[in-house]
Design a protein around this motif. Structure first.
Motif, mmCIF file in Angstrom:
data_model
loop_
_atom_site.group_PDB
_atom_site.id
_atom_site.type_symbol
_atom_site.label_atom_id
_atom_site.label_comp_id
_atom_site.label_asym_id
_atom_site.label_seq_id
_atom_site.Cartn_x
_atom_site.Cartn_y
_atom_site.Cartn_z
ATOM 1 N N ALA A 358 0.815 -1.214 0.000
ATOM 2 C CA ALA A 358 0.000 0.000 0.000
ATOM 3 C C ALA A 358 0.850 1.266 0.000
ATOM 4 O O ALA A 358 0.476 2.281 -0.608
ATOM 5 N N LEU A 359 1.976 1.220 0.695
ATOM 6 C CA LEU A 359 2.843 2.399 0.818
ATOM 7 C C LEU A 359 3.953 2.416 -0.220
ATOM 8 O O LEU A 359 4.809 3.296 -0.209
ATOM 9 N N MET A 360 3.950 1.396 -1.112
ATOM 10 C CA MET A 360 4.934 1.282 -2.200
ATOM 11 C C MET A 360 6.372 1.297 -1.674
ATOM 12 O O MET A 360 7.203 2.112 -2.070
ATOM 13 N N ILE A 361 6.632 0.373 -0.743
ATOM 14 C CA ILE A 361 7.957 0.230 -0.145
ATOM 15 C C ILE A 361 8.626 -0.996 -0.746
ATOM 16 O O ILE A 361 7.972 -2.025 -0.961
ATOM 17 N N ASP A 362 9.905 -0.921 -0.984
ATOM 18 C CA ASP A 362 10.675 -2.049 -1.507
ATOM 19 C C ASP A 362 10.526 -3.248 -0.574
ATOM 20 O O ASP A 362 10.905 -3.194 0.598
ATOM 21 N N LYS A 363 9.975 -4.357 -1.091
ATOM 22 C CA LYS A 363 9.687 -5.499 -0.220
ATOM 23 C C LYS A 363 10.930 -6.283 0.180
ATOM 24 O O LYS A 363 10.873 -7.148 1.047
ATOM 25 N N TYR A 364 12.068 -5.991 -0.445
ATOM 26 C CA TYR A 364 13.294 -6.734 -0.135
ATOM 27 C C TYR A 364 14.209 -6.000 0.853
ATOM 28 O O TYR A 364 15.271 -6.487 1.192
ATOM 29 N N ARG A 365 13.800 -4.849 1.309
ATOM 30 C CA ARG A 365 14.634 -4.098 2.252
ATOM 31 C C ARG A 365 14.788 -4.861 3.576
ATOM 32 O O ARG A 365 13.882 -5.550 4.020
ATOM 33 N N GLU A 369 16.868 -5.955 13.792
ATOM 34 C CA GLU A 369 16.391 -7.215 14.355
ATOM 35 C C GLU A 369 15.075 -7.009 15.099
ATOM 36 O O GLU A 369 14.917 -6.068 15.881
ATOM 37 N N GLY A 370 14.120 -7.909 14.843
ATOM 38 C CA GLY A 370 12.818 -7.816 15.493
ATOM 39 C C GLY A 370 11.806 -7.001 14.707
ATOM 40 O O GLY A 370 10.608 -7.058 14.991
ATOM 41 N N TYR A 371 12.271 -6.228 13.715
ATOM 42 C CA TYR A 371 11.379 -5.400 12.904
ATOM 43 C C TYR A 371 11.150 -6.047 11.538
ATOM 44 O O TYR A 371 12.084 -6.484 10.876
ATOM 45 N N LEU A 372 9.900 -6.069 11.099
ATOM 46 C CA LEU A 372 9.570 -6.535 9.757
ATOM 47 C C LEU A 372 9.289 -5.377 8.823
ATOM 48 O O LEU A 372 9.183 -5.556 7.616
ATOM 49 N N LEU A 373 9.155 -4.174 9.401
ATOM 50 C CA LEU A 373 8.982 -2.962 8.605
ATOM 51 C C LEU A 373 9.459 -1.766 9.418
ATOM 52 O O LEU A 373 9.109 -1.621 10.600
ATOM 53 N N GLN A 374 10.268 -0.931 8.805
ATOM 54 C CA GLN A 374 10.680 0.369 9.341
ATOM 55 C C GLN A 374 10.762 1.324 8.156
ATOM 56 O O GLN A 374 11.649 1.204 7.321
ATOM 57 N N HIS A 375 9.807 2.244 8.072
ATOM 58 C CA HIS A 375 9.801 3.145 6.919
ATOM 59 C C HIS A 375 9.175 4.483 7.303
ATOM 60 O O HIS A 375 7.962 4.576 7.516
ATOM 61 N N GLU A 376 10.024 5.474 7.448
ATOM 62 C CA GLU A 376 9.572 6.854 7.690
ATOM 63 C C GLU A 376 8.553 6.927 8.823
ATOM 64 O O GLU A 376 7.546 7.633 8.729
ATOM 65 N N GLY A 377 8.795 6.185 9.894
ATOM 66 C CA GLY A 377 7.914 6.218 11.063
ATOM 67 C C GLY A 377 6.912 5.084 11.136
ATOM 68 O O GLY A 377 6.342 4.819 12.197
ATOM 69 N N HIS A 378 6.656 4.414 10.007
ATOM 70 C CA HIS A 378 5.813 3.216 10.022
ATOM 71 C C HIS A 378 6.659 2.041 10.526
ATOM 72 O O HIS A 378 7.801 1.862 10.088
ATOM 73 N N GLU A 379 6.087 1.223 11.411
ATOM 74 C CA GLU A 379 6.830 0.079 11.951
ATOM 75 C C GLU A 379 5.907 -1.116 12.138
ATOM 76 O O GLU A 379 4.732 -0.960 12.494
ATOM 77 N N VAL A 380 6.458 -2.299 11.905
ATOM 78 C CA VAL A 380 5.802 -3.552 12.313
ATOM 79 C C VAL A 380 6.844 -4.360 13.069
ATOM 80 O O VAL A 380 7.928 -4.631 12.538
ATOM 81 N N ILE A 381 6.508 -4.722 14.309
ATOM 82 C CA ILE A 381 7.457 -5.396 15.187
ATOM 83 C C ILE A 381 6.928 -6.784 15.533
ATOM 84 O O ILE A 381 5.769 -6.943 15.935
ATOM 85 N N ASP A 382 7.782 -7.782 15.364
ATOM 86 C CA ASP A 382 7.465 -9.159 15.764
ATOM 87 C C ASP A 382 7.989 -9.360 17.184
ATOM 88 O O ASP A 382 9.169 -9.604 17.392
ATOM 89 N N LEU A 383 7.102 -9.257 18.159
ATOM 90 C CA LEU A 383 7.504 -9.346 19.567
ATOM 91 C C LEU A 383 7.825 -10.775 19.993
ATOM 92 O O LEU A 383 8.297 -10.998 21.105
ATOM 93 N N GLY A 384 7.583 -11.742 19.097
ATOM 94 C CA GLY A 384 7.989 -13.122 19.354
ATOM 95 C C GLY A 384 9.386 -13.423 18.862
ATOM 96 O O GLY A 384 9.877 -14.542 19.018
ATOM 97 N N ASP A 385 10.057 -12.426 18.277
ATOM 98 C CA ASP A 385 11.427 -12.609 17.817
ATOM 99 C C ASP A 385 12.341 -12.931 18.994
ATOM 100 O O ASP A 385 12.101 -12.509 20.128
ATOM 101 N N ASP A 386 13.410 -13.677 18.711
ATOM 102 C CA ASP A 386 14.333 -14.109 19.764
ATOM 103 C C ASP A 386 14.855 -12.953 20.600
ATOM 104 O O ASP A 386 15.085 -13.087 21.800
ATOM 105 N N MET A 387 15.050 -11.786 19.985
ATOM 106 C CA MET A 387 15.633 -10.669 20.735
ATOM 107 C C MET A 387 14.705 -10.182 21.848
ATOM 108 O O MET A 387 15.150 -9.589 22.819
ATOM 109 N N TYR A 388 13.394 -10.431 21.709
ATOM 110 C CA TYR A 388 12.450 -9.998 22.738
ATOM 111 C C TYR A 388 12.077 -11.114 23.714
ATOM 112 O O TYR A 388 11.460 -10.846 24.749
ATOM 113 N N THR A 389 12.400 -12.365 23.387
ATOM 114 C CA THR A 389 11.982 -13.482 24.236
ATOM 115 C C THR A 389 13.115 -14.095 25.047
ATOM 116 O O THR A 389 12.877 -15.001 25.840
#
Length: 583
Positions: A358-365, A369-389
């Motif tokens: 939707a935001l036309m972000i390069d899907k291969y970026r 660690e722990g983030y699945l998206l970081q783009h100009e303030g937009h973020e998606v965080i996987d809190l089940g990632d090893d770094m958080y558990t």
């Protein structure tokens, strides 16, 4: 002041230790507490976190080590009383179940000579050896354990294939075999749709949506997240597809995977194209442009469920309705960002993928660690990632980490919407919505005090048959002011619409193409695999006793293998014993 208590030869599994640590942390007067087994790796963690003194160096790997940072001696006494009570409660809870306990493989096999499945949830460095023992005894394996070396995974799966057995995992979070939920799984209706997936919450999302749409599951087989890698070459996935193709209770086959290795994807699709049952497949991150004659490709987990139910019932379904939004959201001019705080890794991956589209972000970026998206303030965080558990339970069990992120997010003036999931079922927190709703209310109040509206948009991955009570969990979320939708896709789509973006909804009527695919042999599964799917599994449970309790509740015969590390956890001695046993 740091106080160290060592309780000799008192092994506890990692989840019990994490839950105990969280409980002790809430005691007044405790600055910090750490409860771990005395392995060298754990002693190093205590050193790195400032919870170490020389007394800990005397601990053996099988000793329970308690480090307490507290100023008053009476606080230490309270902590030790709580530890004793916790252990006593565990023992009495387990004793209330009719599950026989054993300490060796010989005893386990004697107690249940017709066992056909081992469920393994012990530390990763020991899991492969126990899996090999299970296979040598003729049992299929469900390996919940993570941190298993990929070389060990290949060794175990190749040995299983030679013996005509199935290995689900490692790092396999969920399965439903013969109507019995295993590990972190939901209670779903019985039906004619068979699912196989290299994704835990991906399977959960699809099977719970199938249930909501009025259909049911024959079996759901997890493979572990690395099964479709070049190293493993889809050993479990391919055998699982053959099993579902042969299974009389399965009329529609569903395959779920995060991006596989290209050559492995080709192998899987070739096999799917040759089985005599209709198939729905989702390779997450791909946006399908065509179908094969007997294989429909899906774009989202919701679409996967809808296509499967349409094939199972022979009728067309409508997409779930979108959430109704206020005509004026009341956002400030700088509130243009979405932050996703997810406990389910696949749900987080789906959210990140849809937002990139939707935001036309390069899907291969690549991101931190722990983030699945970081783009100009937009973020998606996987809190089940090893770094958080590391050193604490998974966020589906304990919401502390997510609550901290929610509070932090409430202070970010650019965030308009917080995306979240709530996963129900066996293994998950018994009432996560109660605590999550409080965190949401507090965050919305914090934002309001600063003149902002902060929206929470989410979905519940679960069914009305799950132990947490779906309706009460939903009510708590709605009462807290959250906007709730029917699926993760719908939640992401709603959140994007709130900031002026749209997710394109693909057509479910794509053109059909013929492809030149590698040759695929649709051989019959082994008799052992056929028999696994013919009835409720008969389980030897090695590790978390809660898994045994849940299996027994769902009508499976279970023996609890009260596992302890070989040689008290001494790696050098363990390796010597392993060599001697093979001579």
């Amino acid at each position: 002041m740091l106080h160290i208590i060592i309780k000799p030869n008192l092994y506890q599994d990692s989840v019990s230790l994490m839950l105990m640590s969280n409980k002790l942390s809430d005691i007044d007067g405790v600055n910090q507490v750490s409860v771990m087994m005395g392995t060298p790796a754990n002693i190093d963690i205590m050193k790195n976190t400032g919870m170490h003194n020389t007394e800990l160096d005397k601990a053996a790997p099988s000793d329970l080590c308690i480090a307490i940072d507290a100023e008053r001696e009476e606080v230490v006494a309270t902590v030790l009383d709580e530890v004793d009570q916790f252990l006593k409660n565990q023992a009495s809870s387990s004793a209330s179940k009719k599950v026989e306990k054993v300490r060796t493989w010989d005893r386990a096999v004697q107690a249940m000579p017709d066992a056909n499945l081992a469920v393994i949830s012990i530390p990763g460095k020991y899991a492969a050896d126990e899996a090999m023992s299970a296979l040598e005894n003729g049992l299929h394996v469900f390996m919940f354990s993570d941190n298993v070396a990929i070389e060990d995974e290949k060794r175990v799966k190749e040995f299983a294939k030679e013996k005509g057995l199935l290995v689900m995992g490692p790092d396999c979070g969920t399965a439903v075999i013969g109507g019995v939920p295993i590990a972190f799984s939901n209670i779903v209706s019985k039906g004619n749709i068979g699912v196989i997936g290299a994704s835990g919450t991906g399977i959960q999302e699809v099977i719970t949506l199938i249930d909501k749409l009025g259909a049911g599951i024959s079996h759901a087989i997890g493979t572990g997240g690395r099964d479709l890698s070049e190293s493993i070459e889809a050993i479990t996935m391919l055998d699982g597809i053959r099993a579902l193709a042969d299974n009389a209770d399965t009329e529609v086959v569903v395959v779920i995977s995060k991006p596989p290795a290209p050559k492995v994807r080709e192998q899987v699709v070739a096999l799917l194209a040759n089985i005599e049952k209709p198939v729905v497949a989702i390779f997450m991150g791909e946006k399908p442009e065509f179908y094969l004659p007997s294989v429909k490709f899906a774009h989202t987990l919701e679409e996967t469920a809808i296509l499967a139910v349409e094939l199972a019932k022979g009728t067309k379904l409508k997409l779930a309705s979108e959430a109704e939004l206020p005509s004026d959201l009341g956002l400030t001019s700088v509130q243009t960002k979405i932050r996703g705080l997810y406990t389910g890794g696949t749900l987080a991956y789906e959210a990140a993928t849809l937002m990139k589209e939707a935001l036309m972000i390069d899907k291969y970026r690549k991101y931190d660690e722990g983030y699945l998206l970081q783009h100009e303030g937009h973020e998606v965080i996987d809190l089940g990632d090893d770094m958080y558990t590391q050193g604490r339970p998974h966020p589906m069990i304990d919401g502390t980490t997510r609550f901290q992120f929610i509070e932090e997010t409430s202070k970010l003036p650019e965030v308009a919407v917080v995306l979240f999931d709530l996963v129900l079922g066996y293994g998950a927190h018994e009432d996560m919505a109660a605590s999550l709703s409080k965190a949401i209310k507090k965050a919305m109040a914090n934002a309001a005090n600063e003149g902002r509206k902060l929206y929470f948009v989410g979905s519940i991955c679960g069914t009305k048959k799950d132990p947490q009570n779906y309706d009460s969990q939903l009510k708590l979320m709605l009462d807290a002011g959250a906007i709730m939708t029917d699926s993760n896709f719908s939640a992401v789509r709603t959140a994007l619409r709130m900031i002026g973006h749209e997710v394109e909804v693909g057509s479910r009527e794509l053109p059909v193409q013929e492809l030149t695919l590698p040759e695929a042999v649709v051989s019959s599964p082994s008799e052992a695999i056929k028999q696994l799917l013919d009835a409720k599994p008969r389980v030897i449970n090695i590790g978390l006793s809660s898994f045994a309790d849940n299996l027994e509740t769902e009508g499976s015969s279970v023996v609890q293998f009260d596992w302890r590390p070989v040689a008290g956890g001494n790696d050098k001695l363990r390796k010597i014993l392993s060599i001697l046993n093979k001579m």
